[in-house]
Write an enzyme that holds these catalytic residues in place. Structure first.
Site, PDB file in Angstrom:
ATOM      1  NE  ARG A 134     -39.446  -2.906 -53.859  1.00 34.41           N
ATOM      2  CZ  ARG A 134     -40.115  -1.859 -54.356  1.00 34.41           C
ATOM      3  NH1 ARG A 134     -40.137  -0.714 -53.731  1.00 34.41           N
ATOM      4  NH2 ARG A 134     -40.790  -1.970 -55.466  1.00 34.41           N
TER       5      ARG A 134
ATOM      6  CD  GLU B  84     -47.853   3.129 -61.770  1.00 29.06           C
ATOM      7  OE1 GLU B  84     -47.387   2.215 -61.063  1.00 29.06           O
ATOM      8  OE2 GLU B  84     -49.064   3.292 -61.980  1.00 29.06           O
TER       9      GLU B  84
ATOM     10  CE  LYS C 164     -44.186   4.809 -56.611  1.00 30.01           C
ATOM     11  NZ  LYS C 164     -44.091   4.977 -58.054  1.00 30.01           N
TER      12      LYS C 164
HETATM   13  P1  ATP Z   1     -43.498   1.622 -54.624  1.00 32.54           P
HETATM   14  O1  ATP Z   1     -43.668   0.199 -54.252  1.00 32.54           O
HETATM   15  O2  ATP Z   1     -42.882   2.482 -53.577  1.00 32.54           O
HETATM   16  O3  ATP Z   1     -44.718   2.225 -55.245  1.00 32.54           O
HETATM   17  P2  ATP Z   1     -42.488   1.090 -57.183  1.00 32.54           P
HETATM   18  O4  ATP Z   1     -41.455   0.070 -57.387  1.00 32.54           O
HETATM   19  O5  ATP Z   1     -43.893   0.746 -57.551  1.00 32.54           O
HETATM   20  O6  ATP Z   1     -42.369   1.616 -55.727  1.00 32.54           O
HETATM   21  P3  ATP Z   1     -41.825   2.708 -59.420  1.00 32.54           P
HETATM   22  O7  ATP Z   1     -42.241   4.095 -59.698  1.00 32.54           O
HETATM   23  O8  ATP Z   1     -42.372   1.627 -60.237  1.00 32.54           O
HETATM   24  O9  ATP Z   1     -42.136   2.442 -57.888  1.00 32.54           O
HETATM   25  O10 ATP Z   1     -40.238   2.631 -59.330  1.00 32.54           O
HETATM   26  C1  ATP Z   1     -39.335   3.066 -60.309  1.00 32.54           C
HETATM   27  C2  ATP Z   1     -38.070   2.270 -60.163  1.00 32.54           C
HETATM   28  O11 ATP Z   1     -37.503   2.433 -58.864  1.00 32.54           O
HETATM   29  C3  ATP Z   1     -38.348   0.801 -60.359  1.00 32.54           C
HETATM   30  O12 ATP Z   1     -37.354   0.255 -61.173  1.00 32.54           O
HETATM   31  C4  ATP Z   1     -38.301   0.265 -58.952  1.00 32.54           C
HETATM   32  O13 ATP Z   1     -37.941  -1.073 -58.958  1.00 32.54           O
HETATM   33  C5  ATP Z   1     -37.271   1.178 -58.265  1.00 32.54           C
HETATM   34  N1  ATP Z   1     -37.498   1.235 -56.833  1.00 32.54           N
HETATM   35  C6  ATP Z   1     -38.641   1.565 -56.201  1.00 32.54           C
HETATM   36  N2  ATP Z   1     -38.502   1.464 -54.862  1.00 32.54           N
HETATM   37  C7  ATP Z   1     -37.229   1.055 -54.634  1.00 32.54           C
HETATM   38  C8  ATP Z   1     -36.470   0.753 -53.444  1.00 32.54           C
HETATM   39  N3  ATP Z   1     -37.010   0.869 -52.236  1.00 32.54           N
HETATM   40  N4  ATP Z   1     -35.184   0.364 -53.597  1.00 32.54           N
HETATM   41  C9  ATP Z   1     -34.640   0.266 -54.817  1.00 32.54           C
HETATM   42  N5  ATP Z   1     -35.297   0.536 -55.961  1.00 32.54           N
HETATM   43  C10 ATP Z   1     -36.577   0.916 -55.894  1.00 32.54           C
HETATM   44 MG    MG Z   2     -44.820   0.434 -59.304  1.00 32.84          MG
END
Ligand code: ATP
Ligand code: MG
Length: 549
Positions: A257, A32, A267
């Site tokens: 994760r 995102e 984020k």
């Molecule tokens: P955050 O919680 O940090 O905002 P998010 O999952 O909302 O992270 P996205 O931009 O939606 O962030 O993530 C893009 C991809 O990266 C998704 O498939 C997400 O599951 C993966 N991802 C995000 N953080 C991690 C992590 N700490 N370990 C492994 N994969 C991750």
């Molecule tokens: Mg997200």
């Protein structure tokens, strides 16, 4: 690209190819655009791109831009840059917003099938009606609107006739489902917000849980890899694909994760650190963002090798930051030229060295990689050493300089401390030493031994430099149990700045050049603050580690 270690996702892919369930592998990395990528994202990138690559499949970079209020093109651009920098190329670049028309049509299809309805309950009421893990939810009083009424209201939502929050579109599934995600989840909401891609075309936006399976199905994604918190969403994911009558059926697979000790990764928290001024932007070298790590001096190889070494499992895992440091040392060991830098200078005058004489000494560029050759470094009557390499009243076993003691200057001669010069406040401001010409490095001198070897920089040709040394950003071990209070654990000493000197040949350094400074560790030339007259070095990592793989 390096091969992926064996893991359960890879095993599923192999099985699907062997059984003929799939004839190719198509994955996507779906960030995102609401922040910068961090090292956790690198794990998802490496799984998605790495696995597809291994099976000659394809990977899309897809921006999941369904929440315009929090998104921005700045983030889109940084994400593209970071993915490329990590060493991956996408086959297609897509935006979820490319599919807004199709998503709208699929929502209309659900309404026509009696599987979606417009609800007038407020967000709070919807939450109240939803029930809990132990109690079933209640039906909304609007749940039994006719198909015609729903079609008309949804069209009017789209036309902008209602305010934000006044109405939502919900899937009609089962308010008593043991899986709360199936209790009539909201699939469209009203938001009068300009979108960075679609402008003001839309004032209703699909919810992530509805949009994501459609995006995957539209793109023909075979394996939709996501993090473990989406496990309970899988039944709804499959429901959407089936009930929206998508031709292609992607399979959602969840993994744990990756978190690191002594930092935060969400984020939302990273954004807070940036916005409240705890760090100097998303690319601050203390940040676990890809751009921060790049600026600090981590290499793409070190990040890839690190991530590949972390397990792919169903559990979230917090990995020791030192493991990451281990991989960058390994990567730079043979690549980075050695040099000497004085972080905290103390002037030394060598009283028996001829005035005005400069001699050029040979120094190996990398003893672990002799092919890198030899550099010339000047030596003269005046040099700088580290303040910490001198003590007036040393404790036992201090082998560096103190009055009357002799040490080896790396690549040069033995010097002996004869006299201390102090300022009016009693601070030591200069040492007066003698050197022994017989002890020149490389001369084979065996006459006597000294216990300490220290580094130095010739004073009249020394190039001033700024050194930035880092400590962990967050003082507690892991972010897991720390909602809300993580700011209390921000390390006030996470950045220390020193002004010192480097060898004259360092003048030509370019941003992102990496060096091993003798005894101090690996440093990167800062790409932002380095100018023609000011060199700034970021310490990537010190030399010593207790970490064992
Ligand atoms: P955050 O919680 O940090 O905002 P998010 O999952 O909302 O992270 P996205 O931009 O939606 O962030 O993530 C893009 C991809 O990266 C998704 O498939 C997400 O599951 C993966 N991802 C995000 N953080 C991690 C992590 N700490 N370990 C492994 N994969 C991750
Ligand atoms: Mg997200």
């Amino acid at each position: 690209m390096e091969n992926q270690n064996s893991n359960f996702i890879r095993d599923i892919m192999i099985k699907d190819l062997e059984s003929g369930k799939r004839d190719t592998i198509v994955t996507r990395f779906p960030p995102e655009p609401n922040g910068y990528l961090h090292i956790g994202h690198a794990k998802s990138i490496i799984l998605n791109f790495g696995l597809a690559d291994e099976f000659n499949g394809k990977t899309n970079l897809r921006f999941d831009d369904t929440n315009p209020a929090k998104e921005d093109v700045e983030f889109v651009n940084s994400i593209k840059e970071d993915v490329k920098w990590l060493g991956f190329e996408w086959d297609n670049l897509f935006f979820a917003s490319d599919y807004f028309d199709e998503m709208y049509n699929r929502a209309v299809l659900l309404i026509k099938k009696g599987l979606a309805y417009v609800d007038d309950l407020s967000a709070d009421e919807i939450r109240e009606y939803r029930g809990t893990l132990t109690e079933p939810g209640k039906n909304s009083p609007y749940r039994d609107r006719t198909i015609e009424e729903n079609l008309e209201l949804f069209e009017r939502m789209r036309a902008g006739e209602f305010a934000d929050g006044e109405k939502v579109l919900r899937a009609k599934i089962d308010m008593a489902s043991p899986n709360i995600n199936l209790r009539d989840p909201v699939i469209y909401r009203i938001a009068h917000v300009t979108h960075h891609n679609t402008g003001d075309k839309w004032c209703i936006y699909p919810m992530y849980a509805f949009a994501h399976p459609l995006e995957d199905a539209i793109e023909g994604i075979t394996h939709s890899i996501c993090t473990i918190e989406f496990e309970d969403q899988r039944p709804f994911y499959n429901w959407v694909v089936e009930q929206c009558e998508m031709k292609h059926q992607p399979q959602q697979i969840e993994f744990g994760r990756l978190n690191l000790t002594n930092t935060v990764m969400s984020k939302r928290k990273l954004k807070q650190l940036v916005e409240e001024g705890y760090v100097d932007g998303w690319d601050d070298p203390r940040m676990p963002t890809i751009s921060g790590m790049r600026r600090r001096g981590f290499t793409p190889e070190s990040i890839r090798n690190f991530v590949r070494e972390t397990a792919v499992s169903k559990n979230n895992a917090t990995v020791d930051f030192e493991m990451l440091e281990h991989f960058v040392r390994e990567d730079l060991k043979l690549k980075a030229p050695r040099t000497m830098g004085i972080i905290n200078p103390l002037k030394v005058v060598i009283t028996n060295y001829p005035e005005g004489q400069i001699e050029l000494l040979d120094a190996e560029i990398n003893p672990e990689n002799p092919e890198m050759g030899v550099r010339k470094i000047p030596f003269s009557r005046e040099i700088y050493i580290e303040q910490e390499d001198f003590m007036e009243n040393p404790p036992k076993k201090y082998f560096r300089l103190f009055p009357g003691n002799e040490v080896r200057l790396k690549h040069a001669y033995f010097i002996k401390c004869e006299e201390i010069v102090k300022d009016a406040n009693g601070n030591v401001v200069e040492l007066r030493c003698t050197y022994d010409p017989q002890t020149k490095s490389g001369s084979g001198f065996t006459g006597r031994k000294v216990k300490g070897t220290i580094h130095w920089v010739e004073a009249t040709h020394a190039v001033p430099a700024e050194f930035r040394l880092y400590e962990p950003l967050i003082l507690n071990e892991s972010e897991e149990d720390d909602e809300g209070t993580f700011l209390d654990h921000v390390n006030p000493n996470s950045l220390q700045i020193f002004h010192g000197y480097v060898e004259p040949n360092m003048k030509e350094s370019r941003p992102h050049d990496k060096f091993q400074f003798f005894r101090h560790g690996y440093f990167n030339v800062d790409p932002k603050d380095t100018t023609v007259d000011k060199l700034v070095f970021n310490r990537i990592v010190s030399l010593k580690s207790s970490f064992k793989l």
